[in-house]
Motif scaffolding. Structure first.
Motif, PDB file in Angstrom:
ATOM      1  N   TYR A 139       0.826  -1.204   0.000  1.00  0.00           N
ATOM      2  CA  TYR A 139       0.000   0.000   0.000  1.00  0.00           C
ATOM      3  C   TYR A 139       0.865   1.260   0.000  1.00  0.00           C
ATOM      4  CZ  TYR A 139      -4.447  -2.456   0.862  1.00  0.00           C
ATOM      5  OH  TYR A 139      -5.571  -3.235   0.751  1.00  0.00           O
ATOM      6  N   MET A 140       1.866   1.310   0.857  1.00  0.00           N
ATOM      7  CA  MET A 140       2.712   2.498   0.940  1.00  0.00           C
ATOM      8  C   MET A 140       3.445   2.747  -0.368  1.00  0.00           C
ATOM      9  SD  MET A 140       4.288   2.868   4.778  1.00  0.00           S
ATOM     10  CE  MET A 140       4.401   1.239   5.459  1.00  0.00           C
ATOM     11  N   LYS A 141       3.920   1.689  -0.989  1.00  0.00           N
ATOM     12  CA  LYS A 141       4.590   1.858  -2.285  1.00  0.00           C
ATOM     13  C   LYS A 141       3.611   2.402  -3.331  1.00  0.00           C
ATOM     14  CE  LYS A 141       8.403  -1.463  -2.215  1.00  0.00           C
ATOM     15  NZ  LYS A 141       8.991  -2.657  -2.891  1.00  0.00           N
ATOM     16  N   THR A 142       2.407   1.881  -3.316  1.00  0.00           N
ATOM     17  CA  THR A 142       1.411   2.335  -4.281  1.00  0.00           C
ATOM     18  C   THR A 142       1.022   3.788  -4.018  1.00  0.00           C
ATOM     19  OG1 THR A 142       0.564   0.067  -4.390  1.00  0.00           O
ATOM     20  CG2 THR A 142      -0.822   1.802  -5.312  1.00  0.00           C
ATOM     21  N   GLU A 143       0.919   4.159  -2.753  1.00  0.00           N
ATOM     22  CA  GLU A 143       0.662   5.562  -2.415  1.00  0.00           C
ATOM     23  C   GLU A 143       1.742   6.456  -3.003  1.00  0.00           C
ATOM     24  OE1 GLU A 143      -0.267   6.237   1.842  1.00  0.00           O
ATOM     25  OE2 GLU A 143      -0.583   4.072   1.920  1.00  0.00           O
ATOM     26  N   CYS A 144       2.993   6.035  -2.866  1.00  0.00           N
ATOM     27  CA  CYS A 144       4.102   6.835  -3.399  1.00  0.00           C
ATOM     28  C   CYS A 144       4.041   6.941  -4.912  1.00  0.00           C
ATOM     29  CB  CYS A 144       5.438   6.224  -2.966  1.00  0.00           C
ATOM     30  SG  CYS A 144       5.882   6.553  -1.255  1.00  0.00           S
ATOM     31  N   LYS A 145       3.674   5.855  -5.565  1.00  0.00           N
ATOM     32  CA  LYS A 145       3.567   5.894  -7.024  1.00  0.00           C
ATOM     33  C   LYS A 145       2.464   6.864  -7.450  1.00  0.00           C
ATOM     34  CE  LYS A 145       5.374   1.232  -7.778  1.00  0.00           C
ATOM     35  NZ  LYS A 145       5.059  -0.150  -8.229  1.00  0.00           N
ATOM     36  N   PHE A 146       1.344   6.836  -6.717  1.00  0.00           N
ATOM     37  CA  PHE A 146       0.293   7.801  -7.030  1.00  0.00           C
ATOM     38  C   PHE A 146       0.768   9.227  -6.788  1.00  0.00           C
ATOM     39  CE2 PHE A 146      -2.804  10.721  -5.236  1.00  0.00           C
ATOM     40  CZ  PHE A 146      -3.644  10.903  -6.326  1.00  0.00           C
ATOM     41  N   LEU A 204      -5.120  -0.105  -4.265  1.00  0.00           N
ATOM     42  CA  LEU A 204      -5.494   0.513  -2.995  1.00  0.00           C
ATOM     43  C   LEU A 204      -6.973   0.292  -2.683  1.00  0.00           C
ATOM     44  CD1 LEU A 204      -3.528   3.852  -3.409  1.00  0.00           C
ATOM     45  CD2 LEU A 204      -2.977   1.985  -1.831  1.00  0.00           C
ATOM     46  N   PRO A 205      -7.335   0.286  -1.404  1.00  0.00           N
ATOM     47  CA  PRO A 205      -8.742   0.123  -1.028  1.00  0.00           C
ATOM     48  C   PRO A 205      -9.523   1.410  -1.296  1.00  0.00           C
ATOM     49  CG  PRO A 205      -7.426   0.532   0.922  1.00  0.00           C
ATOM     50  CD  PRO A 205      -6.452   0.397  -0.226  1.00  0.00           C
ATOM     51  N   PRO A 206     -10.852   1.322  -1.460  1.00  0.00           N
ATOM     52  CA  PRO A 206     -11.651   2.530  -1.689  1.00  0.00           C
ATOM     53  C   PRO A 206     -11.763   3.416  -0.455  1.00  0.00           C
ATOM     54  CG  PRO A 206     -13.056   0.599  -1.500  1.00  0.00           C
ATOM     55  CD  PRO A 206     -11.654   0.088  -1.538  1.00  0.00           C
ATOM     56  N   LYS A 207     -11.544   2.867   0.729  1.00  0.00           N
ATOM     57  CA  LYS A 207     -11.553   3.656   1.965  1.00  0.00           C
ATOM     58  C   LYS A 207     -10.859   2.857   3.055  1.00  0.00           C
ATOM     59  CE  LYS A 207     -16.250   2.056   2.985  1.00  0.00           C
ATOM     60  NZ  LYS A 207     -17.657   2.489   3.231  1.00  0.00           N
ATOM     61  N   TYR A 208     -10.486   3.544   4.117  1.00  0.00           N
ATOM     62  CA  TYR A 208      -9.844   2.909   5.267  1.00  0.00           C
ATOM     63  C   TYR A 208     -10.797   2.962   6.456  1.00  0.00           C
ATOM     64  CZ  TYR A 208      -5.475   3.327   2.610  1.00  0.00           C
ATOM     65  OH  TYR A 208      -4.500   3.234   1.651  1.00  0.00           O
ATOM     66  N   THR A 209     -10.726   1.944   7.277  1.00  0.00           N
ATOM     67  CA  THR A 209     -11.544   1.932   8.492  1.00  0.00           C
ATOM     68  C   THR A 209     -10.803   2.512   9.679  1.00  0.00           C
ATOM     69  OG1 THR A 209     -10.820  -0.335   8.963  1.00  0.00           O
ATOM     70  CG2 THR A 209     -12.876  -0.056   7.720  1.00  0.00           C
ATOM     71  N   GLU A 210      -9.469   2.618   9.568  1.00  0.00           N
ATOM     72  CA  GLU A 210      -8.663   3.164  10.663  1.00  0.00           C
ATOM     73  C   GLU A 210      -8.626   4.685  10.576  1.00  0.00           C
ATOM     74  OE1 GLU A 210      -4.867   0.664  11.108  1.00  0.00           O
ATOM     75  OE2 GLU A 210      -5.602   0.203   9.091  1.00  0.00           O
ATOM     76  N   ALA A 211      -8.997   5.341  11.657  1.00  0.00           N
ATOM     77  CA  ALA A 211      -9.045   6.811  11.659  1.00  0.00           C
ATOM     78  C   ALA A 211      -7.679   7.407  11.362  1.00  0.00           C
ATOM     79  CB  ALA A 211      -9.556   7.307  13.004  1.00  0.00           C
ATOM     80  N   ARG A 212      -6.610   6.742  11.800  1.00  0.00           N
ATOM     81  CA  ARG A 212      -5.261   7.301  11.615  1.00  0.00           C
ATOM     82  C   ARG A 212      -4.864   7.354  10.141  1.00  0.00           C
ATOM     83  NH1 ARG A 212      -0.964   3.847  10.882  1.00  0.00           N
ATOM     84  NH2 ARG A 212      -1.464   1.627  10.811  1.00  0.00           N
ATOM     85  N   LYS A 213      -5.598   6.627   9.296  1.00  0.00           N
ATOM     86  CA  LYS A 213      -5.272   6.620   7.876  1.00  0.00           C
ATOM     87  C   LYS A 213      -6.136   7.580   7.070  1.00  0.00           C
ATOM     88  CE  LYS A 213      -3.082   2.128   7.262  1.00  0.00           C
ATOM     89  NZ  LYS A 213      -3.062   0.897   6.438  1.00  0.00           N
TER      90      LYS A 213
END
Length: 633
Positions: A139-146, A204-213
């Motif tokens: 996920y973190m790698k994909t975030e960086c690519k985006f 990546l997921p369409p949303k996160y359930t963790e508030a910190r994300k």
């Protein structure tokens, strides 16, 4: 060169750890090395947070730092604020050169963030003992690519063609030619970013359930930015613009397409629909608040759309900047000086004129019932809202209000503070006449007779420094609907979805929707097959619905619309003598020039030049001919 590279990496590490969000350990350790950084979860998260840090602030960033709002024709600050660091104001007055100092500084800032993303991609690995799983690394790698693709899009959106080396970190050997990269064609960057964003959306997921994300990249965010980017890429500014026909890089390549490609509109429409379908499937919908009878309250819905968090039910948000938004500064500058604010952040008369009437018609329609002179003889109330009693002092508009402001659509009242409108924080009406408490005729006064109200919380108290937290909305579903309607009208005129999505916006706004049938109390007849008419209606809706959200400037540029600010309101008036003036009709001997001198005229686009930012002279010089300056500079 190895020594220089280590210094570069050490600087990036230190800068990253010092500039991240609050949860990051603020300890500065000059002995850190990359292996140590990427063996520690806190520092890893801090590095990632710093990659996110260049996401624009939708409040102060759009208004001051970047200037998107005041470069367009929505907001207008005091011209004299330039002495307090409003670097974008000279641009509005035509003082724009490649040597100008723009605080947004994308040319320098965004490549730094892209390099940090590349370093992250090269070094991140699972740390199971610290809670960083293989899935989390993916996920973190994909975030960086985006984020890399997003920042390249912002660069191309601002400067047009830019140097393009997406995997660059630092040269392995000090060879000067490594640093002398010229611009790649515009669509080379956009096509790459398109593929990267689409690929990221599938991981990546369409949303996160963790508030910190909250605020981390989701599949919906990827699709949202992609749709906006492709809409811009299909538009006349960059799609066959004859002004750029001879704009070539050092290798002789055309930096923009020389002929318009209509299929780009179809591709943009497809991207917009993919976004809408995915967003709605994930639970996103237009934000509404309902009356007791189940009908939409258009006033409360539009006001609280910008004040309500995602976890409070505002699922219209598709892309949020969760921290660092300077809404306090924004609200302070929209509050009169006598009430503790700076009092000069207003809107233009042309924006005021853009809002529809209560019956859903534009003010220049013969049937709109618009009255520009005289004053109302009674308070105005409406049956479809609690906004008047809960927020606005008991009336939509008060008795003795200039008729220009009466019987307008709900979004007008939520967006604009005008003379005799209700000042919620002090439970009184605004008095913007010259010499009054709210207009002391200084640079800290409404320079155009108005203050911005949109995105201002009724619960703020500037004197006490009390500001209510709210989301920084970068992209919302309402824009997606309008983007789709526009792209569809350009690629498939007459398609029924155009009215479907245009009407979704108007329904929430509380005004009559459009129909291909007869005009009546609920609908307004339009010719769906008249592409030019529908283009006009879609652009008018965008002007109102998306006003003061950092979008108008891009719209004016990509449409090659150089109308700018067509009118001001004479704030020099006393005893009710507000008058509208066209800027181009003013003369040196005219009294209204006192107002124009201190107001924001809005940038007058020099065709073929001002639609793109100039590349800094220092960068062109250092490139030794590799970088070619944008046309007209």
């Amino acid at each position: 060169m190895k020594f220089i590279k280590n210094i570069l990496i050490g600087f990036i590490v230190t800068a990253s750890l010092m500039s991240c969000v609050d949860y990051l350990d603020k300890e500065t350790d000059t002995e850190l090395t990359l292996p140590l950084v990427f063996e520690d979860k806190t520092r890893i998260e801090g590095w990632l947070a710093n990659i996110y840090s260049a996401i624009p602030d939708p409040y102060w960033g759009y208004t001051n730092t970047l200037g998107w709002e005041i470069l367009a024709d929505d907001q207008t600050p005091s011209e004299r604020w330039r002495q307090w660091g409003w670097k974008v104001i000279p641009y509005i007055l035509g003082e724009w050169t490649p040597n100008s100092d723009w605080e947004g500084n994308y040319w320098k800032l965004l490549p730094q963030c892209i390099r940090e993303a590349n370093i992250f991609l090269e070094n991140i690995h699972p740390l199971p003992a610290q809670g960083i799983s293989t899935k989390e690394v993916e996920y973190m790698k994909t975030e960086c690519k985006f984020m890399k693709a997003y920042y390249y899009y912002l660069l191309a959106n601002t400067y047009g063609a830019v140097p393009f080396d997406p995997d660059y970190i630092a040269p392995t050997d000090f060879v000067l030619s490594d640093l002398m990269k010229g611009q790649a064609p515009y669509y080379t960057v956009i096509d790459w970013a398109d593929k990267e964003m689409l690929e990221a959306s599938k991981i990546l997921p369409p949303k996160y359930t963790e508030a910190r994300k909250y605020g981390r990249v989701t599949s919906i965010m990827c699709l949202a930015v992609r749709a906006r980017m492709l809409l811009f890429a299909a538009s006349p500014l960059v799609n066959g613009n004859p002004d750029y026909a001879n704009h070539k890089n050092k290798d002789g390549e055309n930096l923009f397409s020389t002929t318009a490609d209509k299929t780009k509109w179809a591709y943009a429409a497809q991207a917009c629909k993919e976004l809408i379908d995915a967003a709605e499937a994930a639970g996103h919908k237009l934000y509404t608040e309902k009356n007791d009878d189940g009908t939409i309250d258009p006033f409360m819905s539009y006001q609280n759309l910008f004040l309500t968090r995602y976890d409070e039910g505002n699922t219209e948000i598709l892309f949020a900047r969760p921290g660092g938004s300077e809404y306090g500064e924004y609200e302070k500058h929209a509050t009169p000086a006598a009430s503790g604010g700076s009092g000069g952040l207003g809107v233009t008369q042309s924006l005021v004129d853009a809002f529809f009437m209560e019956n859903g018609l534009p003010i220049n329609d013969d049937n709109s019932e618009y009255v520009e002179t005289g004053y109302s003889v009674s308070d105005e109330t409406r049956d479809n809202t609690v906004w008047d009693t809960e927020v606005n002092g008991g009336a939509i508009s008060k008795k003795n209000t200039y008729n220009m402001y009466c019987h307008r659509e709900p979004r007008f009242y939520v967006t604009v503070s005008y003379n005799n409108s209700y000042f919620t924080q002090e439970k009184r009406v605004f008095n913007f006449f010259n010499g009054s408490a709210d207009n002391p005729h200084t640079h800290d006064a409404p320079q155009n007779g108005y203050l911005i109200r949109k995105k201002i919380s009724p619960d703020l108290n500037v004197k006490q420094g009390t500001y209510k937290y709210r989301p920084g909305i970068v992209y919302r579903l309402g824009e997606a609907y309008l983007n789709y309607a526009e792209a569809l009208n350009e690629s498939d005129p007459g398609n029924g979805d155009i009215l479907v999505y245009l009407n979704k916006i108007r329904e929430r706004a509380g005004i009559r929707q459009y129909t291909t049938g007869a005009t009546d109390d609920n609908f307004i007849h339009v010719d769906l097959n008249d592409q030019a008419e529908m283009r006009k209606l879609i652009r008018a809706e965008r002007r109102v619905e998306l006003s003061c959200e950092g979008i108008r400037y891009d719209d004016l540029r990509r449409w090659k619309d150089d109308n700018g600010k067509a009118a001001i309101c004479n704030v020099m008036g006393t005893n009710g003598t507000f008058v509208k003036y066209n800027l181009e009709q003013s003369t040196d001997n005219d009294e209204k020039n006192n107002q124009i001198e201190n107001s924001n005229k809005g940038i007058t686009f020099k065709e073929g030049r001002d639609e793109l930012f100039p590349i800094p002279t220092s960068e062109v010089t250092m490139s030794n001919g590799s970088i070619v300056q944008n046309p007209g500079y």
